[in-house]
Design an enzyme around this catalytic site. Structure first.
Site, short mmCIF file in Angstrom:
data_model
loop_
_atom_site.label_atom_id
_atom_site.label_comp_id
_atom_site.label_asym_id
_atom_site.label_seq_id
_atom_site.Cartn_x
_atom_site.Cartn_y
_atom_site.Cartn_z
N GLY A 122 0.45 -3.04 -13.10
CA GLY A 122 -0.73 -3.23 -12.25
C GLY A 122 -0.53 -2.53 -10.91
N ARG A 154 8.70 12.34 0.68
CA ARG A 154 9.13 12.96 1.95
C ARG A 154 10.62 12.70 2.23
NH1 ARG A 154 3.55 12.85 5.50
NH2 ARG A 154 2.61 14.47 4.20
N ARG A 189 0.08 0.51 -18.56
CA ARG A 189 1.07 -0.37 -19.20
C ARG A 189 1.33 0.28 -20.56
NH1 ARG A 189 0.89 -5.10 -15.89
NH2 ARG A 189 -1.17 -5.62 -15.08
N ASP A 214 7.95 -6.59 -12.72
CA ASP A 214 9.04 -6.91 -13.65
C ASP A 214 8.97 -6.14 -14.97
OD1 ASP A 214 6.85 -8.37 -14.40
OD2 ASP A 214 7.88 -10.29 -14.55
N GLY A 215 7.75 -5.86 -15.46
CA GLY A 215 7.60 -5.06 -16.69
C GLY A 215 8.18 -3.66 -16.48
N THR A 247 3.86 -4.92 -6.71
CA THR A 247 2.97 -5.83 -7.45
C THR A 247 2.35 -6.79 -6.44
OG1 THR A 247 2.85 -7.74 -8.95
CG2 THR A 247 5.02 -7.25 -8.07
N ASP A 251 1.70 -9.76 -7.04
CA ASP A 251 2.07 -11.13 -7.40
C ASP A 251 3.21 -11.74 -6.56
OD1 ASP A 251 0.13 -11.01 -9.29
OD2 ASP A 251 1.48 -10.89 -11.01
N ASP A 287 6.26 -11.87 -7.28
CA ASP A 287 7.09 -12.70 -8.16
C ASP A 287 8.40 -12.00 -8.54
OD1 ASP A 287 5.88 -10.73 -9.63
OD2 ASP A 287 5.30 -12.00 -11.31
N MET A 334 -5.50 -14.21 -8.38
CA MET A 334 -4.57 -13.63 -9.36
C MET A 334 -3.18 -14.24 -9.25
SD MET A 334 -5.37 -9.63 -9.92
CE MET A 334 -6.47 -9.13 -11.25
N ARG A 381 -0.49 -14.13 -12.64
CA ARG A 381 -0.38 -14.54 -14.03
C ARG A 381 0.67 -15.62 -14.22
NH1 ARG A 381 -0.53 -9.37 -17.24
NH2 ARG A 381 0.98 -8.97 -15.63
N GLN A 430 -8.81 -8.18 -5.58
CA GLN A 430 -7.53 -8.46 -4.91
C GLN A 430 -6.54 -7.31 -5.06
OE1 GLN A 430 -6.48 -12.95 -5.88
NE2 GLN A 430 -7.88 -12.09 -7.37
O1 F6P Z 1 0.70 -8.30 -12.17
C1 F6P Z 1 -0.34 -8.03 -11.31
C2 F6P Z 1 -1.64 -8.57 -11.84
O2 F6P Z 1 -2.64 -8.24 -10.93
C3 F6P Z 1 -1.66 -10.07 -12.16
O3 F6P Z 1 -1.85 -10.87 -11.03
C4 F6P Z 1 -2.78 -10.14 -13.15
O4 F6P Z 1 -2.66 -11.24 -13.99
C5 F6P Z 1 -2.63 -8.88 -13.92
O5 F6P Z 1 -1.97 -7.96 -13.08
C6 F6P Z 1 -3.92 -8.28 -14.42
O6 F6P Z 1 -3.63 -7.16 -15.17
P1 F6P Z 1 -4.71 -6.14 -15.73
O7 F6P Z 1 -5.25 -5.37 -14.57
O8 F6P Z 1 -3.95 -5.27 -16.67
O9 F6P Z 1 -5.75 -6.97 -16.38
#
Ligand code: F6P
Length: 324
Positions: free
Chosen positions: A11, A25, A72, A103-104, A126, A128, A130, A170, A172, A256
């Site tokens: 994301g 740079r 992804r 993390d992915g 990200t 998130d 997280d 958001m 997940r 967001q």
């Molecule tokens: O990991 C970032 C994030 O924005 C999460 O908060 C959300 O669940 C997910 O990506 C949404 O992913 P996509 O844009 O692939 O639907």
């Protein structure tokens, strides 16, 4: 090390462009050839790789999204996909990678490093927040501020009509955005995946607030165990039968993820990007360049992926205490 490549994956998040700019740079400053890979791991597999110049990253610092695009990639999860990616990097003589993502992205980077040994440093991109190994991730601050702006507006209309709003943000697997929005937006209740809040708890809190408040906002992290805001609202509403109370839902969604990054995210992206490149030059690999207590810290991908970054208890307490 002579040639490095940078990519964004997973994301997108506001501040990724600042990070890309810093990587390009800093690399050029240290006499490296810097390449970009478009569309993350998918672009690596397809050889979507091109040389960057200093001017290639002009005028992007303030822009949301990512000029390198993102994806992804399912194919990179396969051994064959990763083999193709390695061949493409070899063709271009790439001997270092900077992976910007969550993390992915780091899970992929770790496997790829273990299989092919190309030195790789990550930057935490990200919304998130997280990722273990950094106090904040690139894009989180912007996402919180975007959500807060919306929550402030919802507050106006909620108060005007004495309504109860469920606002889904958001996150997940993480309640970071929700809890900071809850504190910053004065939410009456916050529901996050890290703690258990049952429908009964929500009903009890909202009924308890009837004496002191005519309207309420419940911030729900999308990954909450009770479901999304719409489901939760329906369940709660059914417990208010016979009462003259209106319930509404707003899902903030991908707004967001967009928008011009805040100063914090531009600076975090820039710092992390510079640290990633200088880390690679100094022999760091298979790790992420994060910022902890305002210092650059390199944390292994293994720890970034497997270690938990719990919500601060103080934040949970603060939100609860101030919502009475
Ligand atoms: O990991 C970032 C994030 O924005 C999460 O908060 C959300 O669940 C997910 O990506 C949404 O992913 P996509 O844009 O692939 O639907």
């Amino acid at each position: 090390m002579k040639k490095i490549a940078v990519f964004t994956s997973g994301g997108d998040s506001p501040g990724m462009n600042a990070c890309v700019r810093a990587v390009v740079r800093t690399g050029i400053y240290h006499n490296l050839d810097v390449y970009s890979i478009m569309y993350g791991y998918d672009g690596m597999i397809k050889g979507n790789i091109k040389k960057m110049q200093s001017h290639s990253v002009s005028n992007i610092l303030q822009r949301g999204g990512t000029i390198l695009k993102s994806a992804r990639s399912e194919e990179f999860r396969t051994k064959e996909g990763r083999q193709k990616a390695f061949e493409e990097l070899k063709k271009h003589g790439i001997d270092g990678l900077v992976a910007i993502g969550g993390d992915g992205t780091f899970t992929g980077a770790k496997i790829f490093f273990e299989e092919y040994g190309i030195p790789t440093v990550g930057c935490p991109g990200t919304i998130d927040n997280d990722i273990f190994g950094t106090d904040y991730t690139i894009g989180f601050d912007t996402a919180v501020n975007t959500a807060l702006e919306a929550i402030d507006k919802i507050r106006d209309t909620a108060a005007a009509h004495d309504r109860i709003f469920f606002v889904e943000v958001m996150g997940r697997d993480s309640g970071y955005i929700a809890i900071e929005c809850g504190i910053g937006g004065g939410a009456e209740l916050v529901m996050v995946p890290e703690t258990t809040t049952t429908i009964h708890d929500v009903v009890k809190s909202l009924k308890g607030l009837r004496k002191s408040k005519t309207s309420s906002i419940v911030v729900v992290a999308e990954g909450d165990e009770e479901g999304g805001a719409a489901d939760i609202m329906e369940k709660v509403k059914s417990e208010f039968k016979g009462e003259d109370k209106e319930f509404k839902v707003t899902t903030l969604g991908h707004i967001q993820r967009g928008g011009s990054p805040t100063a914090k995210d531009r600076i975090l992206g820039s710092r992390s990007g510079m640290a990633a490149v200088e880390g690679l030059i100094n022999g760091k690999s298979n790790c992420m360049a994060g910022i902890i207590n305002d210092q650059v810290v390199y944390t292994s991908f293994e720890d970034c992926i497997t270690k938990n970054k719990p919500l601060k208890d103080e934040y949970l307490r603060l939100q609860e205490l101030l919502s009475i």
